[in-house]
Write a protein that holds these residues in place. Structure first.
Motif, PDB file in Angstrom:
ATOM      1  N   VAL A   1     -40.539 -23.343 -32.109  1.00  0.00           N
ATOM      2  CA  VAL A   1     -39.757 -24.378 -32.885  1.00  0.00           C
ATOM      3  C   VAL A   1     -39.158 -23.686 -33.985  1.00  0.00           C
ATOM      4  O   VAL A   1     -37.912 -23.960 -34.449  1.00  0.00           O
ATOM      5  CB  VAL A   1     -40.626 -25.485 -33.070  1.00  0.00           C
ATOM      6  CG1 VAL A   1     -39.801 -26.656 -33.794  1.00  0.00           C
ATOM      7  CG2 VAL A   1     -41.066 -26.050 -31.652  1.00  0.00           C
TER       8      VAL A   1
ATOM      9  N   GLY B   1     -41.789 -27.429 -36.739  1.00  0.00           N
ATOM     10  CA  GLY B   1     -42.642 -26.013 -36.402  1.00  0.00           C
ATOM     11  C   GLY B   1     -43.747 -25.692 -37.190  1.00  0.00           C
ATOM     12  O   GLY B   1     -44.453 -25.292 -36.339  1.00  0.00           O
TER      13      GLY B   1
ATOM     14  N   LYS C   1     -45.788 -24.107 -34.058  1.00  0.00           N
ATOM     15  CA  LYS C   1     -45.254 -23.720 -32.843  1.00  0.00           C
ATOM     16  C   LYS C   1     -44.146 -22.651 -33.437  1.00  0.00           C
ATOM     17  O   LYS C   1     -43.151 -23.043 -33.938  1.00  0.00           O
ATOM     18  CB  LYS C   1     -44.639 -24.828 -32.408  1.00  0.00           C
ATOM     19  CG  LYS C   1     -45.263 -25.890 -31.921  1.00  0.00           C
ATOM     20  CD  LYS C   1     -46.358 -25.364 -30.714  1.00  0.00           C
ATOM     21  CE  LYS C   1     -47.312 -26.690 -30.120  1.00  0.00           C
ATOM     22  NZ  LYS C   1     -48.115 -25.986 -29.168  1.00  0.00           N
TER      23      LYS C   1
END
Length: 261
Positions: free
Chosen positions: A218, A210, A215
């Motif tokens: 994530v 992540g 992200k």
């Protein structure tokens, strides 16, 4: 971590207590003793369950050594839970600063001390896990400590706005490798200990991915996996802490150790 809670799986068969005719003291023993995945089965020691005369009602069990596993497991579980809640953006909290103090005192110091005492009782896995994650907590706390200058070194620049995320991702990936190897050492311990390390390495893998991919979704997913890992660690710690001589209930934690012929 030790005893059925950590990679030493405890198999106990409590026997009825016996009463000393001279003192009236009740003592208990276990029928099968302790199974250590490194040293094999060994007999448990005699336990004297006399109460502390200075503090009536507060039991002191006279053993040669205390079990350090509950301290290490609870320290790991509590610190992991807080960081995971933050990663999951619980109550819209996204900054890790609130976890620095806990990471120093509980996740770092208390867990490292538990690891040293695991060394004293001869548990290589417990020593490696608790000392390793104690150092992990110390390093995180130092990184987020403003005076360390670690975060300011990776301050975003116009040409590289995500270099702090990349650095954190590389840091977490190293600990994913460490945790994955430890997970391989839990296959003959207990179900919930194995589950603890499985969900923790999964959490670290998602967290590293992540951060490196920038992200948020994530990272949140890694937080939820970390919450599951921390709850499993709490369960293992409670199983190790709530022993037959000290608590009215015991928790079920099936052993994965193979019976030796």
């Amino acid at each position: 971590m030790a005893a059925p809670g950590s990679p030493t799986a405890t198999v106990t068969n409590p026997m009825p207590g016996t009463i000393d005719p001279h003192t009236g003291t009740t003592t208990t023993t276990s029928g099968h003793g302790v199974h250590d995945i490194e040293k094999g089965p060994r007999h448990s020691q005699h336990v004297d369950s006399r109460l502390n005369e200075a503090q009536p009602g507060f039991p002191i069990y006279h053993k040669s050594r205390a079990n350090p596993a509950p301290l290490g497991l609870f320290a790991f579980a509590t610190t992991t839970l807080l960081f995971s809640l933050i990663n999951a953006h619980a109550r819209h909290v996204t900054q890790q600063n609130i976890a620095v103090g806990m990471s120093f005192a509980l996740g770092g110091l208390a867990q490292f001390v538990a690891g040293i005492f695991e060394f004293c009782v001869g548990n290589t896995f417990g020593m490696t896990a608790f000392c390793g994650y104690g150092a992990f907590s110390f390093s995180i706390a130092i990184s987020y400590w403003p005076s360390s200058g670690v975060l300011s070194t990776y301050a975003p620049t116009p040409t590289d706005p995500y270099r702090l995320n990349a650095a954190i991702g590389l840091f977490i990936m190293c600990w994913f490798v460490f945790t994955f190897i430890l997970w391989l050492g839990t296959f003959r311990s207990s179900v919930f200990l194995c589950a603890t390390f499985f969900f923790f390495w999964l959490s670290l893998l998602l967290l590293a991915a992540g951060y490196m991919a920038n992200k948020i979704g994530v990272i949140k997913a890694s937080g939820w996996m970390g919450i599951v890992a921390s709850l499993a660690a709490f369960y293992v710690g409670a199983h190790s802490f709530l022993t037959a001589e000290a608590a009215p209930i015991q928790l079920y934690n099936p052993s994965l150790a193979r019976k030796r012929v």
